[in-house]
Each structure stands twice: as C-alpha cells, then as structure tokens.
Design a protein around this motif. Sequence first.
Motif, PDB file in Angstrom:
ATOM      1  N   SER A 153       0.792  -1.068  -0.031  1.00 52.19           N
ATOM      2  CA  SER A 153       0.018   0.103  -0.126  1.00 52.19           C
ATOM      3  C   SER A 153       0.654   1.191  -0.034  1.00 52.19           C
ATOM      4  O   SER A 153       0.234   2.388  -0.100  1.00 52.19           O
ATOM      5  CB  SER A 153      -0.922  -0.031   1.336  1.00 52.19           C
ATOM      6  N   GLY A 154       1.990   1.195   0.308  1.00 54.30           N
ATOM      7  CA  GLY A 154       3.047   2.246   0.537  1.00 54.30           C
ATOM      8  C   GLY A 154       2.831   2.972   1.888  1.00 54.30           C
ATOM      9  O   GLY A 154       3.195   4.093   2.134  1.00 54.30           O
ATOM     10  N   ALA A 155       1.900   2.506   2.714  1.00 59.13           N
ATOM     11  CA  ALA A 155       1.687   3.314   3.922  1.00 59.13           C
ATOM     12  C   ALA A 155       3.046   3.453   4.870  1.00 59.13           C
ATOM     13  O   ALA A 155       3.899   2.466   4.746  1.00 59.13           O
ATOM     14  CB  ALA A 155       0.713   2.301   4.880  1.00 59.13           C
ATOM     15  N   PRO A 156       3.306   4.585   5.526  1.00 59.62           N
ATOM     16  CA  PRO A 156       4.365   4.598   6.344  1.00 59.62           C
ATOM     17  C   PRO A 156       4.380   3.676   7.419  1.00 59.62           C
ATOM     18  O   PRO A 156       3.182   3.146   7.920  1.00 59.62           O
ATOM     19  CB  PRO A 156       4.309   6.176   7.052  1.00 59.62           C
ATOM     20  N   GLY A 157       5.602   3.317   7.954  1.00 62.86           N
ATOM     21  CA  GLY A 157       5.747   2.086   9.000  1.00 62.86           C
ATOM     22  C   GLY A 157       5.745   0.814   8.879  1.00 62.86           C
ATOM     23  O   GLY A 157       6.007  -0.108   9.388  1.00 62.86           O
ATOM     24  N   LEU A 158       5.609   0.392   7.460  1.00 60.61           N
ATOM     25  CA  LEU A 158       5.672  -0.879   7.152  1.00 60.61           C
ATOM     26  C   LEU A 158       7.073  -1.429   7.036  1.00 60.61           C
ATOM     27  O   LEU A 158       8.226  -0.586   6.754  1.00 60.61           O
ATOM     28  CB  LEU A 158       5.305  -1.135   5.673  1.00 60.61           C
ATOM     29  N   PRO A 159       7.449  -2.719   7.273  1.00 64.66           N
ATOM     30  CA  PRO A 159       8.886  -3.034   7.249  1.00 64.66           C
ATOM     31  C   PRO A 159       9.355  -3.178   6.051  1.00 64.66           C
ATOM     32  O   PRO A 159       8.949  -3.136   5.118  1.00 64.66           O
ATOM     33  CB  PRO A 159       8.683  -4.563   8.089  1.00 64.66           C
ATOM     34  N   GLY A 160      10.976  -2.953   5.956  1.00 63.39           N
ATOM     35  CA  GLY A 160      11.591  -2.805   4.851  1.00 63.39           C
ATOM     36  C   GLY A 160      12.219  -4.185   4.575  1.00 63.39           C
ATOM     37  O   GLY A 160      11.709  -5.213   5.115  1.00 63.39           O
ATOM     38  N   PRO A 161      12.902  -4.187   3.540  1.00 64.01           N
ATOM     39  CA  PRO A 161      13.582  -5.468   3.022  1.00 64.01           C
ATOM     40  C   PRO A 161      14.250  -6.350   3.976  1.00 64.01           C
ATOM     41  O   PRO A 161      15.180  -5.383   4.797  1.00 64.01           O
ATOM     42  CB  PRO A 161      14.213  -5.037   1.851  1.00 64.01           C
ATOM     43  N   ALA A 162      14.588  -7.465   3.851  1.00 67.14           N
ATOM     44  CA  ALA A 162      15.863  -8.101   4.641  1.00 67.14           C
ATOM     45  C   ALA A 162      17.186  -7.391   4.163  1.00 67.14           C
ATOM     46  O   ALA A 162      17.252  -6.979   3.182  1.00 67.14           O
ATOM     47  CB  ALA A 162      15.665  -9.463   4.154  1.00 67.14           C
ATOM     48  N   ARG A 163      18.177  -7.583   5.189  1.00 61.11           N
ATOM     49  CA  ARG A 163      19.167  -6.932   5.022  1.00 61.11           C
ATOM     50  C   ARG A 163      19.829  -7.349   3.880  1.00 61.11           C
ATOM     51  O   ARG A 163      20.420  -6.557   3.167  1.00 61.11           O
ATOM     52  CB  ARG A 163      20.250  -7.254   6.270  1.00 61.11           C
ATOM     53  N   GLU A 164      19.966  -8.528   3.419  1.00 57.37           N
ATOM     54  CA  GLU A 164      20.831  -9.152   2.385  1.00 57.37           C
ATOM     55  C   GLU A 164      20.230  -8.608   1.061  1.00 57.37           C
ATOM     56  O   GLU A 164      20.940  -8.469   0.053  1.00 57.37           O
ATOM     57  CB  GLU A 164      20.793 -10.679   2.234  1.00 57.37           C
ATOM     58  N   VAL A 165      18.821  -8.385   1.194  1.00 59.88           N
ATOM     59  CA  VAL A 165      18.229  -7.772  -0.102  1.00 59.88           C
ATOM     60  C   VAL A 165      18.482  -6.251  -0.406  1.00 59.88           C
ATOM     61  O   VAL A 165      18.900  -5.972  -1.314  1.00 59.88           O
ATOM     62  CB  VAL A 165      16.637  -8.185   0.022  1.00 59.88           C
ATOM     63  N   SER A 166      18.618  -5.636   0.831  1.00 58.01           N
ATOM     64  CA  SER A 166      18.596  -4.151   0.703  1.00 58.01           C
ATOM     65  C   SER A 166      20.202  -4.034   0.129  1.00 58.01           C
ATOM     66  O   SER A 166      20.520  -3.101  -0.500  1.00 58.01           O
ATOM     67  CB  SER A 166      18.865  -3.713   2.143  1.00 58.01           C
ATOM     68  N   GLU A 167      21.396  -4.984   0.761  1.00 59.97           N
ATOM     69  CA  GLU A 167      22.389  -4.881   0.236  1.00 59.97           C
ATOM     70  C   GLU A 167      22.530  -5.136  -1.357  1.00 59.97           C
ATOM     71  O   GLU A 167      23.653  -4.445  -1.874  1.00 59.97           O
ATOM     72  CB  GLU A 167      23.500  -6.020   0.945  1.00 59.97           C
ATOM     73  N   ALA A 168      21.856  -5.942  -1.760  1.00 58.98           N
ATOM     74  CA  ALA A 168      21.853  -6.366  -3.141  1.00 58.98           C
ATOM     75  C   ALA A 168      21.360  -5.212  -3.981  1.00 58.98           C
ATOM     76  O   ALA A 168      22.008  -4.928  -5.154  1.00 58.98           O
ATOM     77  CB  ALA A 168      21.181  -7.851  -3.296  1.00 58.98           C
ATOM     78  N   MET A 169      20.302  -4.805  -3.311  1.00 55.48           N
ATOM     79  CA  MET A 169      19.665  -3.483  -4.062  1.00 55.48           C
ATOM     80  C   MET A 169      20.643  -2.290  -4.315  1.00 55.48           C
ATOM     81  O   MET A 169      20.509  -1.476  -5.327  1.00 55.48           O
ATOM     82  CB  MET A 169      18.357  -3.242  -3.391  1.00 55.48           C
ATOM     83  N   SER A 170      21.568  -2.064  -3.194  1.00 53.05           N
ATOM     84  CA  SER A 170      22.386  -0.761  -3.066  1.00 53.05           C
ATOM     85  C   SER A 170      23.458  -1.186  -4.154  1.00 53.05           C
ATOM     86  O   SER A 170      24.369  -0.120  -4.149  1.00 53.05           O
ATOM     87  CB  SER A 170      22.620  -0.631  -1.648  1.00 53.05           C
ATOM     88  N   GLY A 171      23.811  -2.161  -4.479  1.00 48.90           N
ATOM     89  CA  GLY A 171      25.009  -2.399  -5.628  1.00 48.90           C
ATOM     90  C   GLY A 171      24.909  -1.347  -6.331  1.00 48.90           C
ATOM     91  O   GLY A 171      25.980  -0.944  -6.989  1.00 48.90           O
ATOM     92  N   GLY A 172      23.683  -1.227  -7.091  1.00 48.67           N
ATOM     93  CA  GLY A 172      23.554  -0.207  -7.988  1.00 48.67           C
ATOM     94  C   GLY A 172      24.421  -0.752  -9.550  1.00 48.67           C
ATOM     95  O   GLY A 172      24.817  -1.632  -9.868  1.00 48.67           O
ATOM     96  N   GLY A 173      24.104   0.305 -10.448  1.00 47.08           N
ATOM     97  CA  GLY A 173      25.080   0.251 -11.699  1.00 47.08           C
ATOM     98  C   GLY A 173      24.156  -0.615 -12.660  1.00 47.08           C
ATOM     99  O   GLY A 173      23.531  -1.658 -12.326  1.00 47.08           O
ATOM    100  N   SER A 174      24.568  -0.428 -14.056  1.00 47.68           N
ATOM    101  CA  SER A 174      24.061  -1.106 -14.965  1.00 47.68           C
ATOM    102  C   SER A 174      25.252  -2.373 -15.352  1.00 47.68           C
ATOM    103  O   SER A 174      26.376  -1.953 -15.095  1.00 47.68           O
ATOM    104  CB  SER A 174      23.886  -0.545 -16.328  1.00 47.68           C
ATOM    105  N   SER A 175      24.738  -3.329 -15.858  1.00 45.81           N
ATOM    106  CA  SER A 175      25.623  -4.666 -16.378  1.00 45.81           C
ATOM    107  C   SER A 175      26.196  -3.982 -17.713  1.00 45.81           C
ATOM    108  O   SER A 175      25.442  -3.709 -18.763  1.00 45.81           O
ATOM    109  CB  SER A 175      24.736  -5.605 -16.389  1.00 45.81           C
ATOM    110  N   PRO A 176      27.285  -4.437 -17.763  1.00 46.06           N
ATOM    111  CA  PRO A 176      28.007  -3.987 -19.193  1.00 46.06           C
ATOM    112  C   PRO A 176      27.817  -4.836 -20.523  1.00 46.06           C
ATOM    113  O   PRO A 176      27.815  -4.390 -21.601  1.00 46.06           O
ATOM    114  CB  PRO A 176      29.601  -4.283 -19.133  1.00 46.06           C
ATOM    115  N   ASP A 177      27.115  -5.973 -20.273  1.00 47.87           N
ATOM    116  CA  ASP A 177      26.722  -6.868 -21.443  1.00 47.87           C
ATOM    117  C   ASP A 177      25.539  -7.761 -21.089  1.00 47.87           C
ATOM    118  O   ASP A 177      25.180  -7.860 -19.881  1.00 47.87           O
ATOM    119  CB  ASP A 177      27.987  -7.561 -22.225  1.00 47.87           C
ATOM    120  N   LEU A 178      25.152  -8.401 -22.006  1.00 47.34           N
ATOM    121  CA  LEU A 178      23.926  -9.268 -21.677  1.00 47.34           C
ATOM    122  C   LEU A 178      24.107 -10.462 -20.673  1.00 47.34           C
ATOM    123  O   LEU A 178      23.241 -10.651 -19.919  1.00 47.34           O
ATOM    124  CB  LEU A 178      23.402  -9.816 -23.064  1.00 47.34           C
ATOM    125  N   ARG A 179      25.366 -11.074 -21.005  1.00 45.05           N
ATOM    126  CA  ARG A 179      25.677 -12.160 -20.113  1.00 45.05           C
ATOM    127  C   ARG A 179      25.700 -11.591 -18.687  1.00 45.05           C
ATOM    128  O   ARG A 179      25.231 -12.255 -17.813  1.00 45.05           O
ATOM    129  CB  ARG A 179      26.999 -12.744 -20.467  1.00 45.05           C
TER     130      ARG A 179
END
Length: 327
Positions: A153-179
């Motif tokens: 719902s996007g309501a305030p106060g809802l729990p965030g992602p698990a730590r390992e998911v947050s870390e993976a998402m914060s990696g950022g950047g685009s991949s240089p090729d399809l593989r």
Amino acid sequence: MTGPAASLTQVGSLALAWRAHGCRSDAAPVVLIHGLGQTLADWPDTLIDGLVAGGRRVLRFDNRDVGRSSRLDSHGAPPLIRLWLAAALRLPPLARPPYPLVDMATDAIGLLDALGVRSAHLVGVSMGGMIAQRIACLQPDRVASLVLVMSSSGAPGLPGPAREVSEAMSGGGSSPDLRSATARALRFRRLLAGELTAADVVELEERVERSSAYGWPEGAGPARQYAAILADRDRYKRLVEIKAPTLVIHGARDPLLPPAHGADIAARIPHARLIVDPMFGHEISSRDGTRLADQILRHAAQAEAGAVSVQRRGAAPAVAGTPNRPA
C-alpha cells in the motif's frame, strides 16, 4: 515463449509492447501488470497456460521504460537518494521523479482503450500491484476484479526488506553486457524467491535468460520506475475508495516486501480477502504460476457471479469484510 510475437501500440507519446493469449470472448480478459524492471517475458508459462486453459483471454504488456516499450532515456538518471530520504523520513518531497506512478496507471488504461477493452480483471505483481491500485482508484468501472500479488500500500511504518536484499539492491549500476545482466538478474531473483524445487530453479534460469535477451539493453528504466514508487506516497489513503472485488496474495517468505505489506492492503480495501502463502517469496516460480492461475480464475468467476447477482437484485451486494481499518 507462449503466444505470438509482441505487438506495439501507440498510447499517447509512448509505444507499449503487448501480447494476447486465448480466444476472444465477451468476458472480461485478465490483464497482467508486472513489477519493477520486469517485462512481459517474465511471466511463467504455467500462469499464462493455466489462465487460457480456464477459458480466459490474457493480455500482458511491458510498462514504460522496460522491455520493448518506449524508453524515456531523455529523462536521465533519477534522484533516487533524495527521493528515498524524503520517503524514509516522511519529509516533504526533496526532488521530483521523472514521472509519477499515476502516469504508469494511465499508460495501462490507454492501452486498454486502444485495444477496445472496456473492463478487465487486473492482476498486479509488486509494483504492478501498485499500478493496479491506482487504476482501480482512477477508473473503478474498468476493473471487474483485482488481484494484488506480493505488493504494498506504500503506507508509512511498514517493514523494509531483509538486510541481504537491501545490500543487493544498493549495489547499483548497469551491467556492461547481456551475459552479465542475466547473471546479475538470476542472482537477485534467486535471493527473492521462496522455496524452489529443482525443476523451478531450471525454469527460472531459462526464463531469466529469455527475459534478459528480450528486454536488453537494461539502461536506467528500472531506476526511473523505482523513483515513481518512492514518490507515490499517498496511495494508501486512497485504497478505501476501491470498489472492485479484491484478492490479496502474499508470501510468508517475502524478503523484499514482508507479509505485513499484504496484510495492510487487505485491511485498507473494503471486503478484500487475504491469502498468505507459506512457501511463496517474491518471485513467481513455475509451480507458483499454476497455483496462482487457479486462484485468479476462482476470484474472477466469483466477481462475475456477484456482479450478475447484484444486477438481478438491483441492490448492493452483502459481502463480509474486514471490520477494522488502519488510520
């Protein structure tokens, strides 16, 4: 991939890619709306085939900025950090997204208009569920029923992602090729998935490979979509307006949007039903697709039966709902 090649339809200034499956009929079709960065190639064949076998026409499409729909690269990279800070701290907006989530809902409505679809059963997954919520608020008469899968719902106060998911998402950047893009997508989706059988793993690997090839190049489209989600901060206040029969399905093992997100949606939408699947994560496996198709078919049939009953009686339906509503 199941079905014919993707078609392109002009919706305003954008071209949206879509595919249809099943026979045309007078019944409302099932429209599938996918999540952040996902394309029409990301739906498991078991889901599409199950819906078609159940007698439903199915439409799936690429949201703006991914797949073969128009990419808005002229908007550049979004100000994600400022948007995230404002959302996390409940501050006034510190920046504007390249486009709002409402625009993505309007895209979907425009595609239905162009295809001559007056009413549809909407199935939204994750971000797609947020888009479906907006559609149901914008044009309630277009929504025969609503199925919201692993969404929020996007309501305030809802729990965030698990730590390992947050870390993976914060990696950022685009991949240089399809593989590299394919390998990165597979690692992340395995992280999000619930319990997978060996056959599910093989199917997921094949589908990620197929969908990466279909949607390449990656670009900043998913980041712009994420900016739209972060800026969509008042949607939860509107959910009480939704009139469509609503089924909320959420995984007990969802590490991205924990089960409280699904429970909050169900509490806010009048008469919504909630199913918490103990084996479900934040990925639709091949096995999940079969089960999800059955749930969608039952819900659509019940919604249509209820609509016919109301028309015959000429009165509002008496439906048992959730007694308590969050503020």
